[in-house]
Write an enzyme that holds these catalytic residues in place. Structure first.
Site, mmCIF file in Angstrom:
data_model
loop_
_atom_site.group_PDB
_atom_site.id
_atom_site.type_symbol
_atom_site.label_atom_id
_atom_site.label_comp_id
_atom_site.label_asym_id
_atom_site.label_seq_id
_atom_site.Cartn_x
_atom_site.Cartn_y
_atom_site.Cartn_z
ATOM 1 N N CYS A 27 0.862 -1.181 0.000
ATOM 2 C CA CYS A 27 0.000 0.000 0.000
ATOM 3 C C CYS A 27 0.895 1.226 0.000
ATOM 4 C CB CYS A 27 -0.928 0.006 1.220
ATOM 5 S SG CYS A 27 -1.829 1.567 1.381
ATOM 6 N N HIS A 72 -8.752 7.910 1.761
ATOM 7 C CA HIS A 72 -8.119 9.232 1.743
ATOM 8 C C HIS A 72 -9.135 10.289 1.369
ATOM 9 C CE1 HIS A 72 -7.528 7.306 -2.198
ATOM 10 N NE2 HIS A 72 -7.677 8.506 -2.741
ATOM 11 N N ASP A 97 -0.700 16.064 -2.751
ATOM 12 C CA ASP A 97 -0.894 15.088 -3.825
ATOM 13 C C ASP A 97 0.222 15.240 -4.859
ATOM 14 O OD1 ASP A 97 -3.660 13.422 -4.918
ATOM 15 O OD2 ASP A 97 -2.062 13.854 -6.375
ATOM 16 N N HIS A 99 -6.444 2.890 0.044
ATOM 17 C CA HIS A 99 -6.270 3.296 1.449
ATOM 18 C C HIS A 99 -7.093 4.566 1.581
ATOM 19 C CE1 HIS A 99 -3.410 3.840 5.108
ATOM 20 N NE2 HIS A 99 -4.292 4.840 5.154
ATOM 21 N N HIS A 135 -4.710 1.376 8.236
ATOM 22 C CA HIS A 135 -5.064 0.984 6.864
ATOM 23 C C HIS A 135 -6.531 0.573 6.806
ATOM 24 C CE1 HIS A 135 -4.506 -0.436 2.736
ATOM 25 N NE2 HIS A 135 -5.385 -1.347 3.095
ATOM 26 N N CYS A 167 0.483 3.463 3.042
ATOM 27 C CA CYS A 167 1.118 2.902 4.237
ATOM 28 C C CYS A 167 2.633 3.093 4.175
ATOM 29 C CB CYS A 167 0.757 1.427 4.400
ATOM 30 S SG CYS A 167 -0.902 1.165 5.068
ATOM 31 N N GLY A 188 -14.002 5.694 -8.808
ATOM 32 C CA GLY A 188 -12.704 6.109 -9.350
ATOM 33 C C GLY A 188 -11.567 6.070 -8.339
ATOM 34 N N HIS A 214 -9.474 13.970 -0.277
ATOM 35 C CA HIS A 214 -8.812 15.010 -1.076
ATOM 36 C C HIS A 214 -9.304 16.375 -0.583
ATOM 37 C CE1 HIS A 214 -7.567 12.379 -4.609
ATOM 38 N NE2 HIS A 214 -8.517 11.618 -4.103
ATOM 39 N N ASN A 246 -13.138 9.463 -3.120
ATOM 40 C CA ASN A 246 -13.480 8.509 -4.174
ATOM 41 C C ASN A 246 -13.567 7.126 -3.545
ATOM 42 O OD1 ASN A 246 -13.415 10.469 -6.239
ATOM 43 N ND2 ASN A 246 -11.188 10.314 -6.343
HETATM 44 P P1 5GP Z 1 -7.896 8.355 -5.846
HETATM 45 O O1 5GP Z 1 -8.093 8.375 -7.319
HETATM 46 O O2 5GP Z 1 -7.540 6.991 -5.318
HETATM 47 O O3 5GP Z 1 -9.006 9.005 -5.074
HETATM 48 O O4 5GP Z 1 -6.682 9.320 -5.563
HETATM 49 C C1 5GP Z 1 -5.386 8.900 -5.351
HETATM 50 C C2 5GP Z 1 -4.507 10.124 -5.351
HETATM 51 O O5 5GP Z 1 -3.249 9.771 -4.827
HETATM 52 C C3 5GP Z 1 -4.288 10.723 -6.731
HETATM 53 O O6 5GP Z 1 -4.724 12.076 -6.744
HETATM 54 C C4 5GP Z 1 -2.788 10.589 -6.942
HETATM 55 O O7 5GP Z 1 -2.228 11.683 -7.623
HETATM 56 C C5 5GP Z 1 -2.256 10.461 -5.534
HETATM 57 N N1 5GP Z 1 -1.039 9.688 -5.402
HETATM 58 C C6 5GP Z 1 -0.821 8.451 -5.926
HETATM 59 N N2 5GP Z 1 0.410 8.023 -5.591
HETATM 60 C C7 5GP Z 1 0.969 8.998 -4.820
HETATM 61 C C8 5GP Z 1 2.230 9.129 -4.171
HETATM 62 O O8 5GP Z 1 3.101 8.256 -4.229
HETATM 63 N N3 5GP Z 1 2.456 10.272 -3.490
HETATM 64 C C9 5GP Z 1 1.515 11.260 -3.404
HETATM 65 N N4 5GP Z 1 1.851 12.353 -2.693
HETATM 66 N N5 5GP Z 1 0.323 11.176 -4.000
HETATM 67 C C10 5GP Z 1 0.045 10.061 -4.703
HETATM 68 ZN ZN ZN Z 2 -2.524 1.497 3.504
#
Ligand code: 5GP
Ligand code: ZN
Length: 115
Positions: free
Chosen positions: A4, A100, A30, A98, A46, A7, A93, A102, A87
Site C-alpha cells: 500500500c 483518503h 498530492d 487506502h 489501513h 502505508c 474512481g 482530497h 473517491n
Molecule cells: P484516488 O483516485 O484513489 O481518489 O486518488 C489517489 C490520489 O493519490 C491521486 O490524486 C494521486 O495523484 C495520488 N497519489 C498516488 N500516488 C501517490 C504518491 O506516491 N504520493 C503522493 N503524494 N500522491 C500520490
Molecule cells: Zn494502507
C-alpha cells in the site's frame, strides 16, 4: 499494509510532502495536484475504502474533518472555500486502496461534481 503506497508514506519508506501528522492522521500534498492546493488527508490505520469503514473507526473520520478544517485555514482556503472528495471503489474512481480525503482549493472549482 504491504504494497500500500500510502502505508509506505506513513512508514516513511517513500517520501512525501507531509504538512500535518499526529498519532492517527497524516496529510501530504498530492503528487499530481489538480488545483493550487491539493492535499490528501488519511488515517494512519489501513482502511481500504469508505466501503470498509466500520463503527469502530467513526471517531477518526470526525477527527479527519477537523484536521481538514485546520489545514484549510493554514492554506488560506477558509475565506473562499474548498472541496473535500472521497473517491470510493471502482465506480467512484478510487485508485489508491487506502481511505483518503482530497482537500482541493485555491481556485474556483467547476460546479459539476459528477462527470
Ligand atoms: P484516488 O483516485 O484513489 O481518489 O486518488 C489517489 C490520489 O493519490 C491521486 O490524486 C494521486 O495523484 C495520488 N497519489 C498516488 N500516488 C501517490 C504518491 O506516491 N504520493 C503522493 N503524494 N500522491 C500520490
Ligand atoms: Zn494502507
Amino acid at each position: 499494509m504491504e504494497d500500500c503506497i500510502f502505508c509506505k508514506i506513513i512508514a516513511k519508506q517513500i517520501p512525501a510532502n507531509v504538512i500535518y501528522e499526529d498519532e492517527q492522521i497524516i496529510a501530504f500534498r498530492d503528487i499530481h495536484p489538480v488545483a493550487p492546493v491539493h492535499i490528501l488527508v488519511i488515517p494512519k490505520k489501513h482502511i481500504a475504502s469508505l466501503i470498509d469503514l466500520t463503527k469502530e473507526d467513526e471517531a477518526i473520520v470526525g477527527k479527519i474533518y477537523t484536521v481538514i478544517n485546520e489545514i484549510a485555514e493554514k492554506e488560506k482556503l477558509n475565506e473562499r472555500g474548498f472541496r473535500v472528495i472521497v473517491n470510493c471503489g471502482e465506480d467512484g474512481g478510487q485508485e489508491v486502496k487506502h481511505l483518503h480525503f482530497h482537500l482541493i482549493g485555491g481556485k474556483k472549482l467547476g460546479t459539476k461534481i459528477v462527470n
